[in-house]
Write an enzyme that holds these catalytic residues in place. Sequence first.
Site, PDB file in Angstrom:
ATOM      1  N   LYS A 190       0.851  -1.193   0.000  1.00  0.00           N
ATOM      2  CA  LYS A 190       0.000   0.000   0.000  1.00  0.00           C
ATOM      3  C   LYS A 190       0.889   1.246   0.000  1.00  0.00           C
ATOM      4  O   LYS A 190       1.960   1.245   0.625  1.00  0.00           O
ATOM      5  CB  LYS A 190      -0.904  -0.026   1.238  1.00  0.00           C
ATOM      6  N   SER A 210      -9.834   1.787   2.738  1.00  0.00           N
ATOM      7  CA  SER A 210      -8.939   2.509   1.870  1.00  0.00           C
ATOM      8  C   SER A 210      -7.897   1.629   1.156  1.00  0.00           C
ATOM      9  O   SER A 210      -7.297   2.053   0.172  1.00  0.00           O
ATOM     10  CB  SER A 210      -8.179   3.555   2.683  1.00  0.00           C
ATOM     11  N   SER A 262     -10.105  -0.476   6.939  1.00  0.00           N
ATOM     12  CA  SER A 262      -9.469  -0.278   5.633  1.00  0.00           C
ATOM     13  C   SER A 262      -8.787  -1.495   5.041  1.00  0.00           C
ATOM     14  O   SER A 262      -8.429  -1.493   3.868  1.00  0.00           O
ATOM     15  CB  SER A 262      -8.446   0.858   5.710  1.00  0.00           C
TER      16      SER A 262
END
Lengths: 481, 478, 98
Positions: free
Chosen positions: A73, A148, A172
């Site tokens: 990420k 996210s 997330s």
Amino acid sequence: MENLYSFTACELLDLLDRKSVRPEEIIDSIYSRSQSVDAKIKGYIRLDRDAAIGRASRLPASGRLRGVPVAIKDNICIEGELTTCASRILDGFKPPYDATVIDKLKSEGAVIFGRANMDEFAFGSSCENSAYFPTLNPWDVSRIPGGSSGGSAAVVAADEAIVALGSDTGGSIRQPAALCGVVGMKPTYGRVSRYGLIAFASSLDQIGPLAKDVRDAALMLGVIAGYDPKDSTSVNVPVPDYVSFLDGNIKGAKIGIPTEYFVGGLDSEVDSAIKQAIEVFKGKGARVSEVSLPHTEYAVSVYYILATAEASSNLARFDGVQYGYRCKDPVNVLDMYERTRGEGFGAEAKRRIILGTYVLSSGYYDAYYLKAQKVRRLIKEDFEKVFNAGFDCILTPTSPTPAFKLGERAADPLSMYLSDIFTISVNLAGVPALSLPCGFTGSGLPIGMQLIGGFFEEGKLFRMAHAYESSTDWHKRSPQL
Amino acid sequence: MDYEPVIGLEVHVQLKTSSKMFCGCTTEFGGSPNSHTCPVCLGFPGVLPVLNKKALLLAVRAALAVGCRISGEVKFHRKNYFYPDLPKDYQISQYDEPLSENGKIEIMSGGTAKTIRVKRVHMEEDAGKLIHEEGENSSLVDFNRSGMPLLEIVSEPDINSPDEAYQYLTNLKLLLKYLDVSDCDMEKGSLRCDANISLRPKGDKGLGTKAEVKNMNSFKGVKAALEFEIGRQSGLLDSGERIVQETRLWDPEKNITISMRSKEEAHDYRYFPEPDLVPFALDGNVAKAQKASLPELPKARKERFMNLLGLPDYDAEVLTQEKENADYFEECLKNYDKPKTVSNWMMGDISAYLNSRAMSITAIKMKPASLAGLLKEIDSGKISGKMAKEIIPEMCDTGKEASVIISEKGLSQISDVSELEKFADEAIAENSKTVEDFMKGKDSALMFLVGQVMKKTRGKANPAMVNEVLRKRLAGKK
Amino acid sequence: MSIKEDKIKYVARLARLKLTDEEVALFARQLDGILGYVDKLNERLDVAKDAVPMSHPHAASNPFREDEVRGSASSETVLANAPQKKGDFFKVPRIIEE
């Protein structure tokens, strides 16, 4: 060997072990898969084949992940490589250090592969808040992948990554895992070092794995977990061998179903998938009963006060002085601050900074922040009561609905915030939870269930999840791309 | 009208650690710009603070020494504001539950003791340094100082004159240096002081509007700034004007304070608990251990010097003004047990040596035991006090023992009676007129004869013995 | 202009965020909705009256650092990301009295 990209990490490790494949072949396979599908998914922000091949050819002699590519990420720092949190304000930022999790991955032989898209600064539940582009759901590209860590979930689901790291502040990792049909684990707060994770809300953030199955998730967590002297909030508790928990034996295990999670707003297909999952657990000898988490209704409020307050402070440093974006020709420092931040942050980041600054500002602290901290305590105690009563885990839906349409909730932040309603309490309490696939809607969208455990009981969660996974084949389905 | 000043002081001192408060960068003063920095003290994205244990222990030590009550839990807060020298745009500090509260510092005011209450002592990190470029439309930032461990000591507004403020600062500095908590070097910025001052009509209990004065770079500067403020504020009040609550800067060149003129933005620091640092548990044992390890504080030491060692008030005061001097004094006493004699030499010749070279006692090469050796040589009569005065600078310069210098220079005093008798007889024989005077009862004539013997021995004779020998020889002639 | 927009402007100034008039209006409206929801907390103030505020999931474990100098980064590293520098300094526009 064909289709190496569709293998799990454990399967690849076995092949690597038997010298049936070379690490570079795996990179090539997964890279060409990405080349053919990522135009539709847009899960990666950056993907550098040559760099990955280079790393794959210089691996340590041994390691628990030797040769396994891992997507990262974009909010986890990698030394010398762009790390931007999918934000314009971190334009060009190359950290001079590795996050502790990156350190650990590298020393166990993992190959850092590609930077996964995300909502800017992890602010969002749809991946639409990326400054680059939205990522799309591999099961239906008209829908969002969740967020996210939407990029991380989507690339694993689309076989563009073997495993990925995400971060979870209010769901997330778990929510996109559920919406993309993969396994995602949010560890106990303090289980994994946050050093090098660009903070959203420091008292809630945790890094965790997204994987194709429970075994890979367990393997990954074993590598990244552990006390870190560089993170004062990491906890010095020994890391067990999580894979050894995958023994299939859940006879007599106690599962709690919180009544507060089965109320209005829950999609009927999600509801029935969860009910069927409960039956699977019963069939394997688990004892299921209702429990109560009475302060659940306050969780979203508490979360959006605490998380935005911390974020407003954590994001103050993006000011144009030392790194990242600076506005053109500022006339003075104030102008530099205001325009740099006004131009550098996207709408959701601004909204949260405003909200967080507001709740901390003079005259409002007691009504919002202090109150939220008190209720946070009650939410934590809700969980403690259940686990102290002998429950091994709590089972809930991960998300009240399957993946929604792109743009559907973008105009209404509150409706977006409410999509985290089942995952948020877990971060507030600090306990671990994972999401795993438990069915599909009639239109073919994945449904995820969440298993919540007591502090540092990740092993139990993996055991429960693995037992369920072994009796079902949801995790074996792949999207048509 | 007659006004009474009401003054509160906020003192920041840098804690004496080798590394910064939350990272491993050095605390060394200076260095080229940004050379003592790392991602942590620069507040790069993703980095986290880890508390320096020694910084906390030093803070506890200082807080105990000013009699504060120590909190059982050490909690840090974030103080949020934007400034280019503040890398994270928040400062890790302490807020509603500081390390310690309710202490006191004793001062002397107009000959009587007075207690200044200490409101709180807390820890925080320092910011970097801004350099404004002359003639340029820009400023430069050096973060070397960023993250230095600071202790903030806030007094109650119990100070009522610039002189009391000066005393408070002097005593506080003495205390912190005694504890080895800080170097308290204002030039290097390891001690900084801001003052709040307001006036009220004498006898009133209420408080007037205060001004905050910053930028004083010495204790004398603090005193002068406060004196200026008293003049300025009383002038305004006398002419019926209002005092504006504001921050004023001390200009040491012009000896005035100047308003910062800024329409100051309301302070809204949005303090909240620092989520990156879990509160630290300070159980009673930590405080107890620190308390046990506290050195004897200046006041107690002075009293001991007076009561047990019999030093006069003045000597005890002077010797305990610097911890190093008192340590030297006591070290010397281990080998030589006449406190007043040691005190005389330290306050006399040794002090003169140090002053002429602007040195501190720790910088001289003469060890306390060597001073003891020198004093013993005087007592035994081997050398005279006058010789000792000549030897001291060399001992301080080189670290040589007194005995070595005495023999190198052939300074040894003649104390051998038979040798002295020989010189005495010569002097008597050569000065019959003087001898006659003495016999007639003119006692002062003896001094002339002593002088003659000293001349013959080129000053090496022990004058007391010469005196004695001469008397004996002359008595024999009667 | 409503009071709420005033408040948004005040907060934006504290947070050093330049907002357009449209953003101010939008955020005022949206924050109104969010805070309206959040005010559920305050409707039942008694709920948490006696609870101890929770800042961290875990209690203190005193994770100290020993006072050791570990060395600093090179100025090259430190300044590599700087938008503007001069020599070994970070450079910023002038600070004017606000």
